[in-house]
Design an enzyme around this catalytic site. Sequence first.
Site, PDB file in Angstrom:
ATOM      1  N   HIS A   6      44.072  34.353  41.515  1.00  0.00           N
ATOM      2  CA  HIS A   6      43.944  35.057  42.792  1.00  0.00           C
ATOM      3  C   HIS A   6      42.779  36.022  42.677  1.00  0.00           C
ATOM      4  CE1 HIS A   6      45.066  37.051  46.517  1.00  0.00           C
ATOM      5  NE2 HIS A   6      44.711  38.168  45.905  1.00  0.00           N
ATOM      6  N   ASP A  10      56.203  40.116  53.629  1.00  0.00           N
ATOM      7  CA  ASP A  10      54.815  40.551  53.404  1.00  0.00           C
ATOM      8  C   ASP A  10      53.970  40.311  54.641  1.00  0.00           C
ATOM      9  OD1 ASP A  10      52.502  41.430  51.796  1.00  0.00           O
ATOM     10  OD2 ASP A  10      51.850  39.394  52.237  1.00  0.00           O
ATOM     11  N   ARG A  18      50.508  47.333  58.044  1.00  0.00           N
ATOM     12  CA  ARG A  18      49.631  48.193  57.226  1.00  0.00           C
ATOM     13  C   ARG A  18      48.201  48.163  57.761  1.00  0.00           C
ATOM     14  NH1 ARG A  18      50.031  45.384  51.969  1.00  0.00           N
ATOM     15  NH2 ARG A  18      48.502  46.871  51.260  1.00  0.00           N
ATOM     16  N   SER A  78      52.222  42.996  47.477  1.00  0.00           N
ATOM     17  CA  SER A  78      51.880  42.018  48.506  1.00  0.00           C
ATOM     18  C   SER A  78      51.294  40.759  47.856  1.00  0.00           C
ATOM     19  CB  SER A  78      50.865  42.664  49.459  1.00  0.00           C
ATOM     20  OG  SER A  78      50.228  41.719  50.262  1.00  0.00           O
ATOM     21  N   LYS A 102      53.565  36.852  46.909  1.00  0.00           N
ATOM     22  CA  LYS A 102      53.161  35.528  47.384  1.00  0.00           C
ATOM     23  C   LYS A 102      52.925  34.593  46.206  1.00  0.00           C
ATOM     24  CE  LYS A 102      50.261  37.733  50.003  1.00  0.00           C
ATOM     25  NZ  LYS A 102      49.352  38.356  50.934  1.00  0.00           N
TER      26      LYS A 102
HETATM   27  N1  URA Z   1      45.592  40.993  49.924  1.00  0.00           N
HETATM   28  C1  URA Z   1      46.922  40.841  50.112  1.00  0.00           C
HETATM   29  O1  URA Z   1      47.433  39.737  50.087  1.00  0.00           O
HETATM   30  N2  URA Z   1      47.659  41.943  50.314  1.00  0.00           N
HETATM   31  C2  URA Z   1      47.143  43.201  50.339  1.00  0.00           C
HETATM   32  O2  URA Z   1      47.878  44.148  50.508  1.00  0.00           O
HETATM   33  C3  URA Z   1      45.756  43.335  50.152  1.00  0.00           C
HETATM   34  C4  URA Z   1      44.998  42.215  49.929  1.00  0.00           C
END
Ligand code: URA
Length: 434
Positions: free
Chosen positions: A90, A169, A176, A191, A195
Amino acid sequence: MTRGGGRSFGAVEVIAAKRDCHELTRAQIEWVVGAYTRGEVADEQMSALAMAILLNGMDAAETAHWTQAMIDSGEVLDFGDVGRPLVDKHSTGGVGDKITLPLAPLVAACGAAVPQLSGRGLGHTGGTLDKLESIPGWRASLSTAEIRDQLVEVGAVVCATTPTLAPADRRLYALRDVTGTVESIPLIASSIMSKKLAEGTGGLVLDVKVGSGAFMKTLGRAGELADAMTAIGAAHGLPTTALLTDMSRPLGRCVGNALEVAESVEVLRGGGPADVVALTVALAREMLVLAGITDADPAAVLASGAAHDVWERMIAAQGGDPSAPLPVARHVDEITADRTGVFSGADALAVGTAAWRLGAGRARKEDPVQPAAGVRLLVEPGEEVRPGTPLLELHTDTPERIPDARQILGGAALLVTADPPPDRKLVLDIRRPD
Ligand code: URA
């Protein structure tokens, strides 16, 4: 008071606890995340809690519980039966960061399975799905059964995250975004990790970007985010390595969806910019370590063309035509040097913002992107330039946006200096699991 699945609490009680700098209990966290997902905690209450977390933080145990509660809000995928070790990466997002495109097929060509569930871009950092959608016919949405079949048959999948993965999320991130609470390290870390943990990978390499074009502008903040994410990985039994990498300059020469696909294909064919090749190989090495694959040399596999074969199969499996011509912008303009000197590089944030304004990115989730829009750098740092030497091209279908992009790239964004720039250090630090 609202009743949740296990114990129940009042939303105000949980907000006040964090406002007053108390550690939230596991039961409070499970309740508030679950109740918010079910619509029993109002957006304004979750906004207040997110702001209290941004201001007062959460420790490692609270962050691990928060992550688990977000995973539990949806489905957890299990691809343990695909016959290869699973590993993913990621990136926290950067300018010209097309690394997933060569990396996923490269790691698959080395023997691992890469289940990369990705997002679309927002603001100046591009999204992997937006890039791949510039390939004629390519489809981002796959069912879980299609993802599994592709992992077995090809070894790599890059597709849209399913709506059932960590739905808490999705709601919280949207909130947010409009309440000034994105920049909380525990909220970003939970977050991202919720995932990735729900996606069912067996190992994870994080590319935490540092510099003007990144979320984290300093090495200190990026290190904090990397440590928060690797701690969540450890708490959930997911081997996680983080590389902190430079994002003060764009990666490669191309920024923009189709332009980045073309540059990635150059890399898969054994060419391409040295920084893109070096970072692809560095991340592949770490992924192979986590996958337990010790007999593959990613640099040699990349040079052999095997990763390019996997790329073609990966694109075709999702309906794309890997040999179809990519979209080309209707207007291309140039920016030239105004003095004699050495080109010292382009500022990542300025290039990313210019590409975005030219149409490569979106300001709101529902906006379309122009597949062909973007920026192509024409000179390498260290090259000598004179007045009139072309430095970069602006690509767009909407030429009325060009003056705005030119203005963003004015001033100190394109550096021409008397002395050559220092060598760029791409990988600034590595945090491996203990
Ligand atoms: N990417 C995400 O998936 N979540 C965040 O909070 C910030 C960047």
